[in-house]
Design a protein around this motif. Structure first.
Motif, PDB file in Angstrom:
ATOM      1  N   LEU A 159    -105.492  11.752  11.260  1.00 36.72           N
ATOM      2  CA  LEU A 159    -105.037  12.528  10.190  1.00 36.72           C
ATOM      3  C   LEU A 159    -105.136  14.052  10.423  1.00 36.72           C
ATOM      4  O   LEU A 159    -105.606  14.526  11.442  1.00 36.72           O
ATOM      5  CB  LEU A 159    -105.977  12.460   9.155  1.00 36.72           C
ATOM      6  CG  LEU A 159    -106.136  11.282   8.229  1.00 36.72           C
ATOM      7  CD1 LEU A 159    -107.252  11.130   7.255  1.00 36.72           C
ATOM      8  CD2 LEU A 159    -104.948  10.865   7.500  1.00 36.72           C
ATOM      9  N   ALA A 160    -104.066  14.626   9.701  1.00 38.67           N
ATOM     10  CA  ALA A 160    -104.018  16.312   9.997  1.00 38.67           C
ATOM     11  C   ALA A 160    -105.285  16.867  10.009  1.00 38.67           C
ATOM     12  O   ALA A 160    -105.959  16.783   9.033  1.00 38.67           O
ATOM     13  CB  ALA A 160    -102.947  16.943   8.906  1.00 38.67           C
ATOM     14  N   GLY A 161    -105.649  17.556  10.972  1.00 39.54           N
ATOM     15  CA  GLY A 161    -106.935  18.545  10.981  1.00 39.54           C
ATOM     16  C   GLY A 161    -108.244  17.637  11.663  1.00 39.54           C
ATOM     17  O   GLY A 161    -109.164  18.071  11.873  1.00 39.54           O
ATOM     18  N   VAL A 162    -107.683  16.232  11.963  1.00 42.97           N
ATOM     19  CA  VAL A 162    -109.022  15.504  12.444  1.00 42.97           C
ATOM     20  C   VAL A 162    -108.471  15.372  13.925  1.00 42.97           C
ATOM     21  O   VAL A 162    -107.576  15.076  14.175  1.00 42.97           O
ATOM     22  CB  VAL A 162    -108.939  14.249  11.852  1.00 42.97           C
ATOM     23  CG1 VAL A 162    -110.043  13.177  12.429  1.00 42.97           C
ATOM     24  CG2 VAL A 162    -109.449  14.317  10.312  1.00 42.97           C
ATOM     25  N   ARG A 163    -109.450  15.583  14.764  1.00 41.52           N
ATOM     26  CA  ARG A 163    -109.489  15.415  16.111  1.00 41.52           C
ATOM     27  C   ARG A 163    -110.616  14.248  16.701  1.00 41.52           C
ATOM     28  O   ARG A 163    -111.646  14.292  16.052  1.00 41.52           O
ATOM     29  CB  ARG A 163    -109.492  16.663  16.995  1.00 41.52           C
ATOM     30  CG  ARG A 163    -108.539  17.558  16.448  1.00 41.52           C
ATOM     31  CD  ARG A 163    -107.034  17.401  17.140  1.00 41.52           C
ATOM     32  NE  ARG A 163    -106.135  18.514  16.309  1.00 41.52           N
ATOM     33  CZ  ARG A 163    -105.290  18.421  15.335  1.00 41.52           C
ATOM     34  NH1 ARG A 163    -105.405  17.437  14.791  1.00 41.52           N
ATOM     35  NH2 ARG A 163    -104.584  19.410  15.053  1.00 41.52           N
ATOM     36  N   VAL A 164    -110.210  13.670  17.787  1.00 45.66           N
ATOM     37  CA  VAL A 164    -111.157  13.034  18.573  1.00 45.66           C
ATOM     38  C   VAL A 164    -111.044  13.590  20.012  1.00 45.66           C
ATOM     39  O   VAL A 164    -110.200  13.630  20.576  1.00 45.66           O
ATOM     40  CB  VAL A 164    -110.856  11.282  18.381  1.00 45.66           C
ATOM     41  CG1 VAL A 164    -111.839  10.785  19.402  1.00 45.66           C
ATOM     42  CG2 VAL A 164    -110.846  10.943  17.151  1.00 45.66           C
TER      43      VAL A 164
ATOM     44  N   ASP B  86    -111.280  23.682  16.999  1.00 52.72           N
ATOM     45  CA  ASP B  86    -112.121  22.807  17.124  1.00 52.72           C
ATOM     46  C   ASP B  86    -113.153  23.009  16.162  1.00 52.72           C
ATOM     47  O   ASP B  86    -114.236  23.411  16.496  1.00 52.72           O
ATOM     48  CB  ASP B  86    -112.607  22.874  18.648  1.00 52.72           C
ATOM     49  CG  ASP B  86    -113.349  21.699  19.022  1.00 52.72           C
ATOM     50  OD1 ASP B  86    -113.157  20.662  18.472  1.00 52.72           O
ATOM     51  OD2 ASP B  86    -114.047  21.954  19.980  1.00 52.72           O
ATOM     52  N   GLY B  87    -113.055  22.355  15.004  1.00 55.44           N
ATOM     53  CA  GLY B  87    -113.634  22.485  13.767  1.00 55.44           C
ATOM     54  C   GLY B  87    -115.335  21.767  13.885  1.00 55.44           C
ATOM     55  O   GLY B  87    -115.605  21.349  15.039  1.00 55.44           O
ATOM     56  N   GLU B  88    -115.779  21.532  12.770  1.00 51.13           N
ATOM     57  CA  GLU B  88    -116.871  20.959  12.590  1.00 51.13           C
ATOM     58  C   GLU B  88    -117.173  19.516  13.079  1.00 51.13           C
ATOM     59  O   GLU B  88    -115.973  18.594  12.822  1.00 51.13           O
ATOM     60  CB  GLU B  88    -117.137  20.984  11.002  1.00 51.13           C
ATOM     61  CG  GLU B  88    -118.314  20.255  10.668  1.00 51.13           C
ATOM     62  CD  GLU B  88    -118.641  20.279   9.112  1.00 51.13           C
ATOM     63  OE1 GLU B  88    -119.767  19.879   8.655  1.00 51.13           O
ATOM     64  OE2 GLU B  88    -117.587  20.730   8.530  1.00 51.13           O
ATOM     65  N   VAL B  89    -118.178  18.887  13.717  1.00 48.83           N
ATOM     66  CA  VAL B  89    -118.232  17.639  14.238  1.00 48.83           C
ATOM     67  C   VAL B  89    -118.926  16.700  12.913  1.00 48.83           C
ATOM     68  O   VAL B  89    -119.537  17.006  12.188  1.00 48.83           O
ATOM     69  CB  VAL B  89    -119.370  17.594  15.248  1.00 48.83           C
ATOM     70  CG1 VAL B  89    -119.531  15.967  15.608  1.00 48.83           C
ATOM     71  CG2 VAL B  89    -118.841  18.403  16.462  1.00 48.83           C
TER      72      VAL B  89
ATOM     73  N   GLY C 272    -109.982   8.495   4.453  1.00 43.58           N
ATOM     74  CA  GLY C 272    -109.079   7.807   5.144  1.00 43.58           C
ATOM     75  C   GLY C 272    -109.031   8.099   6.635  1.00 43.58           C
ATOM     76  O   GLY C 272    -108.344   7.634   7.725  1.00 43.58           O
ATOM     77  N   ILE C 273    -110.223   8.753   7.000  1.00 41.82           N
ATOM     78  CA  ILE C 273    -110.636   9.037   8.582  1.00 41.82           C
ATOM     79  C   ILE C 273    -110.942   7.793   9.338  1.00 41.82           C
ATOM     80  O   ILE C 273    -110.382   7.733  10.376  1.00 41.82           O
ATOM     81  CB  ILE C 273    -111.616  10.149   8.768  1.00 41.82           C
ATOM     82  CG1 ILE C 273    -111.252  11.576   7.824  1.00 41.82           C
ATOM     83  CG2 ILE C 273    -111.946  10.618  10.150  1.00 41.82           C
ATOM     84  CD1 ILE C 273    -112.267  12.594   7.734  1.00 41.82           C
ATOM     85  N   GLY C 274    -111.692   7.101   8.977  1.00 39.49           N
ATOM     86  CA  GLY C 274    -112.212   5.902   9.394  1.00 39.49           C
ATOM     87  C   GLY C 274    -110.784   4.917   9.512  1.00 39.49           C
ATOM     88  O   GLY C 274    -110.623   4.304  10.762  1.00 39.49           O
TER      89      GLY C 274
END
Length: 165
Positions: free
Chosen positions: A3-8, A78-81, A109-111
């Motif tokens: 998702l936008a704004g979500v990184r791994v 690189d935002g909040e964990v 919806g992240i998972g």
């Protein structure tokens, strides 16, 4: 694609305590954390953080420990964990060995996005995606079943699931 704004990103040794705290918070929110004294909880946290630190330092692609981040705002690349992800590669294929999100990040919806990315990777590589889900974790089970995983067996208090079936 997440998702936008979500990184791994790969976990670092410096992420170890945050990852332990995420597992504790997610498990507690699900009502699945065993009763522990403050001392026992601190001991568990320390042990999990040490395991996470060692795993991150090894940086073994067959045992990939990652953190999930979300941008706090447009100015924070690189935002909040907000989560923990562990993927193991072995002779059986890819195995989702851990996915936890802080309670505030669940239900967005992240998972789903992360699992779908893993499904695409497994399909591209021509291998199954496997996982174990605790029998007392109905929210996770619903997610995995909705995404096409099916039970193939049981072991150590977990149902073993596979995609594709």
């Amino acid at each position: 694609m997440p998702l936008a704004g979500v990184r791994v990103r790969p976990a670092t040794a410096g992420d170890a305590y945050r990852l332990a705290d995420i597992v504790l918070a997610a498990t507690e929110d699900q009502g699945r954390l065993p009763a522990m004294s403050l001392e026992e909880r601190a001991e568990w946290r320390e042990g999990f953080a040490e395991w996470s630190r060692r795993t991150a330092e090894l940086a073994d692609p067959a045992n990939a420990l990652s953190v999930i981040t979300a941008e706090k705002n447009a100015g924070t690349p690189d935002g909040e964990v907000i989560g923990r992800l562990r993927v193991v590669r072995d002779a059986g294929g890819l195995r989702l060995a851990g996915l936890q999100l802080v309670p505030e990040a669940q239900g967005r919806g992240i998972g789903t996005s992360i699992v779908r990315d893993l499904q695409e990777r497994a399909a591209h590589e021509g291998v199954p995606l496997l996982l174990g889900v605790e029998k007392d974790n109905p929210r996770a089970r619903r997610l995995y079943e909705r995404l096409g995983f099916r039970k193939t067996g049981e072991a150590n208090g977990e149902d073993l699931l596979r995609w594709p079936t």
